[in-house]
Scaffold this motif. Structure first.
Motif, mmCIF file in Angstrom:
data_model
loop_
_atom_site.group_PDB
_atom_site.id
_atom_site.type_symbol
_atom_site.label_atom_id
_atom_site.label_comp_id
_atom_site.label_asym_id
_atom_site.label_seq_id
_atom_site.Cartn_x
_atom_site.Cartn_y
_atom_site.Cartn_z
ATOM 1 N N LEU A 150 0.823 -1.202 0.000
ATOM 2 C CA LEU A 150 0.000 0.000 0.000
ATOM 3 C C LEU A 150 0.864 1.261 0.000
ATOM 4 C CD1 LEU A 150 -2.836 -0.869 2.568
ATOM 5 C CD2 LEU A 150 -2.730 -1.353 0.127
ATOM 6 N N ASN A 151 0.331 2.300 -0.575
ATOM 7 C CA ASN A 151 0.957 3.619 -0.552
ATOM 8 C C ASN A 151 0.404 4.355 0.669
ATOM 9 O OD1 ASN A 151 2.341 5.922 -1.221
ATOM 10 N ND2 ASN A 151 0.908 6.553 -2.830
ATOM 11 N N PHE A 152 1.256 4.613 1.669
ATOM 12 C CA PHE A 152 0.755 5.142 2.930
ATOM 13 C C PHE A 152 1.763 6.093 3.563
ATOM 14 C CE2 PHE A 152 3.486 1.695 4.122
ATOM 15 C CZ PHE A 152 4.004 2.024 5.368
ATOM 16 N N VAL A 153 1.323 6.769 4.601
ATOM 17 C CA VAL A 153 2.183 7.635 5.391
ATOM 18 C C VAL A 153 1.742 7.549 6.847
ATOM 19 C CG1 VAL A 153 0.735 9.711 5.124
ATOM 20 C CG2 VAL A 153 3.192 9.964 5.528
ATOM 21 N N ILE A 154 2.700 7.687 7.779
ATOM 22 C CA ILE A 154 2.409 7.736 9.206
ATOM 23 C C ILE A 154 2.701 9.146 9.698
ATOM 24 C CG2 ILE A 154 2.915 6.770 11.487
ATOM 25 C CD1 ILE A 154 3.986 4.263 10.101
ATOM 26 N N VAL A 155 1.718 9.792 10.289
ATOM 27 C CA VAL A 155 1.854 11.176 10.739
ATOM 28 C C VAL A 155 1.815 11.205 12.262
ATOM 29 C CG1 VAL A 155 0.969 13.528 10.526
ATOM 30 C CG2 VAL A 155 0.661 11.921 8.643
ATOM 31 N N GLU A 156 2.813 11.819 12.883
ATOM 32 C CA GLU A 156 2.957 11.822 14.339
ATOM 33 C C GLU A 156 3.197 13.250 14.836
ATOM 34 O OE1 GLU A 156 3.389 11.616 18.101
ATOM 35 O OE2 GLU A 156 2.977 9.681 17.161
ATOM 36 N N LYS A 157 2.475 13.642 15.882
ATOM 37 C CA LYS A 157 2.607 15.020 16.384
ATOM 38 C C LYS A 157 3.895 15.252 17.168
ATOM 39 C CE LYS A 157 0.424 15.039 20.908
ATOM 40 N NZ LYS A 157 -0.584 15.703 21.739
ATOM 41 N N GLY A 158 4.517 14.185 17.674
ATOM 42 C CA GLY A 158 5.747 14.326 18.448
ATOM 43 C C GLY A 158 6.870 13.516 17.851
ATOM 44 N N CYS A 159 7.712 12.965 18.727
ATOM 45 C CA CYS A 159 8.810 12.123 18.257
ATOM 46 C C CYS A 159 8.300 10.705 18.024
ATOM 47 C CB CYS A 159 9.956 12.122 19.268
ATOM 48 S SG CYS A 159 9.542 11.351 20.857
ATOM 49 N N LEU A 160 9.150 9.856 17.477
ATOM 50 C CA LEU A 160 8.785 8.457 17.266
ATOM 51 C C LEU A 160 8.459 7.812 18.613
ATOM 52 C CD1 LEU A 160 8.738 6.392 14.856
ATOM 53 C CD2 LEU A 160 10.955 5.610 15.707
ATOM 54 N N VAL A 161 7.406 7.005 18.655
ATOM 55 C CA VAL A 161 6.842 6.418 19.882
ATOM 56 C C VAL A 161 6.853 7.459 21.018
ATOM 57 C CG1 VAL A 161 7.167 3.989 19.372
ATOM 58 C CG2 VAL A 161 9.065 5.216 20.347
ATOM 59 N N ASN A 162 6.157 8.547 20.759
ATOM 60 C CA ASN A 162 6.177 9.719 21.641
ATOM 61 C C ASN A 162 5.742 9.400 23.069
ATOM 62 O OD1 ASN A 162 6.514 12.751 21.613
ATOM 63 N ND2 ASN A 162 4.416 12.614 22.403
ATOM 64 N N SER A 163 4.720 8.571 23.218
ATOM 65 C CA SER A 163 4.253 8.225 24.570
ATOM 66 C C SER A 163 5.325 7.484 25.352
ATOM 67 C CB SER A 163 2.978 7.381 24.500
ATOM 68 O OG SER A 163 1.900 8.136 23.994
ATOM 69 N N LEU A 164 5.984 6.523 24.700
ATOM 70 C CA LEU A 164 7.043 5.780 25.384
ATOM 71 C C LEU A 164 8.202 6.696 25.753
ATOM 72 C CD1 LEU A 164 7.322 2.368 23.493
ATOM 73 C CD2 LEU A 164 5.780 3.040 25.327
ATOM 74 N N PHE A 165 8.497 7.648 24.886
ATOM 75 C CA PHE A 165 9.569 8.601 25.189
ATOM 76 C C PHE A 165 9.258 9.367 26.470
ATOM 77 C CE2 PHE A 165 11.215 12.949 24.967
ATOM 78 C CZ PHE A 165 12.578 12.689 24.941
ATOM 79 N N ASN A 166 7.983 9.657 26.702
ATOM 80 C CA ASN A 166 7.581 10.431 27.877
ATOM 81 C C ASN A 166 7.398 9.585 29.125
ATOM 82 O OD1 ASN A 166 7.438 13.208 26.940
ATOM 83 N ND2 ASN A 166 5.777 12.536 25.617
ATOM 84 N N TYR A 167 7.610 8.279 29.025
ATOM 85 C CA TYR A 167 7.585 7.435 30.212
ATOM 86 C C TYR A 167 8.756 7.809 31.129
ATOM 87 C CZ TYR A 167 4.173 4.040 28.339
ATOM 88 O OH TYR A 167 3.051 3.424 27.863
ATOM 89 N N PRO A 168 8.681 7.474 32.412
ATOM 90 C CA PRO A 168 9.819 7.716 33.321
ATOM 91 C C PRO A 168 11.091 7.057 32.798
ATOM 92 C CG PRO A 168 7.861 7.107 34.565
ATOM 93 C CD PRO A 168 7.514 6.909 33.120
ATOM 94 N N SER A 169 12.220 7.719 33.009
ATOM 95 C CA SER A 169 13.489 7.225 32.477
ATOM 96 C C SER A 169 13.865 5.863 33.050
ATOM 97 C CB SER A 169 14.606 8.229 32.768
ATOM 98 O OG SER A 169 14.722 8.461 34.161
ATOM 99 N N THR A 170 13.360 5.537 34.248
ATOM 100 C CA THR A 170 13.694 4.271 34.909
ATOM 101 C C THR A 170 12.634 3.190 34.709
ATOM 102 O OG1 THR A 170 12.677 5.133 36.922
ATOM 103 C CG2 THR A 170 15.049 5.420 36.697
ATOM 104 N N MET A 171 11.649 3.454 33.864
ATOM 105 C CA MET A 171 10.496 2.573 33.752
ATOM 106 C C MET A 171 10.856 1.193 33.187
ATOM 107 S SD MET A 171 8.140 1.499 31.184
ATOM 108 C CE MET A 171 6.423 0.973 31.167
#
Length: 318
Positions: free
Chosen positions: A25-46
């Motif tokens: 398929l011809n597609f695109v992924i659009v994200e408002k933040g960085c890649l896997v933005n939610s995981l990036f915002n998890y606690p650093s020790t998680m």
């Protein structure tokens, strides 16, 4: 003209992209933040509750030497999956509107306009914090997101909640020298807390190194103290920071703006459980966003299958 637009570059959005790529398929992924933005915002020790094989997507092995992977390992895994497959991901590009006309969706972001026959919304639930709605919640000392325990060393910290995030904050800040007070609405620490962590917090409360108020609520926040409503009456505690770990929710206003039907009580979006298609033909939901306010229903491990269900339906209609 694209075949598919995927909104959200979290693990499930990436999983949808992998399957779309496999189908040509011809597609695109659009994200408002960085890649896997939610995981990036998890606690650093998680550390994840799930083992690594349950976090795998697209059949790509998630190799780790630990029984349960941590945040850093997950970020590296999903980044390598996205880059090694050359997925067309557009980062830091928030979607502003979705409109439909003649069976074609127009998705407008802050940078571009895309058109496609199908859209998948995989936006997760980590962007909007559940507020306490009490006086003083707007003070800068009140945090709904937590990154690193060192910041709270030698401070008086009130932690609100009894789920995994709250208990992790309480234990980690306590071990960095913070004076921790837990405010728990129920009569005990939640049974959803990770099984290897719950005995730790129970024992810290029992020995008195962490103070806990059960069947209690935070009533008011001031610059250097807080009021806690307890069964014995209001208790005032001196305080430097409030960690309101009260949970998160999908952006319901955005979903309604985009035309999705939501239930009145828990704001659960309407969708076909066999195909994940919503009340709008050609528009699908994937991942945690499907649960509305029940954010404990869906995780990476049990919503990975959404990618297969959605793409099976899209391909069958080609």
């Amino acid at each position: 003209m694209l075949d598919l637009i995927i909104i959200g570059a979290g693990p499930i959005g990436i999983a949808c992209g992998l399957r779309a790529q496999k189908e040509g398929l011809n597609f695109v992924i659009v994200e408002k933040g960085c890649l896997v933005n939610s995981l990036f915002n998890y606690p650093s020790t998680m550390t994840f509750f799930s083992t690594s094989e349950k976090l795998e997507i697209g059949g790509v092995p998630f190799v780790t030497i630990n029984n349960k992977p941590n945040r850093a390992e997950a970020l590296e895994y999903y980044r390598r999956v996205a880059t090694s497959h050359n997925l067309p991901v557009k980062l830091f590009e928030a979607v502003q509107s979705i409109t439909a006309e003649g069976g074609i969706y127009t998705v407008t972001s802050i940078k571009a306009v895309y058109q496609a026959k199908n859209v998948i919304i995989a936006t997760g639930f980590y962007d909007v914090a559940v507020t306490l709605d009490i006086p003083g919640e707007d003070l800068s000392k009140v945090k709904h997101y937590y990154k690193d325990p060192h910041y709270f060393a030698m401070q008086k910290v009130v932690v609100v909640g009894s789920s995994n995030s709250a208990i992790d904050v309480a234990l980690e800040t306590h071990r960095k020298g913070a004076e921790v007070t837990l405010v728990i609405r129920g009569e005990e620490v939640s049974n959803r807390v990770k099984y290897w962590v719950r005995p730790d917090i129970v024992n810290r409360i029992k020995e008195g190194s962490i103070k806990a108020y059960f069947n209690s609520n935070l009533k008011a926040i001031r610059e250097y103290e807080v009021d806690i409503e307890t069964p014995e009456g209001v208790v005032t505690v001196s305080n430097d920071f409030v960690m309101a770990m009260t949970g998160y929710k999908p952006n319901f206003e955005l979903l309604k703006k985009w035309g999705l039907n939501l239930s009145e009580n828990k704001f659960i979006p309407q969708y076909n459980p066999e195909t994940m298609e919503t009340n709008l033909s050609g528009l699908y939901l994937a991942g945690v966003v499907c649960g509305g306010l029940d954010t404990h229903l869906w995780f990476i491990e049990n919503s990975r299958v959404h990618a297969e269900m959605i793409l099976d339906d899209i391909v069958s209609k080609r």
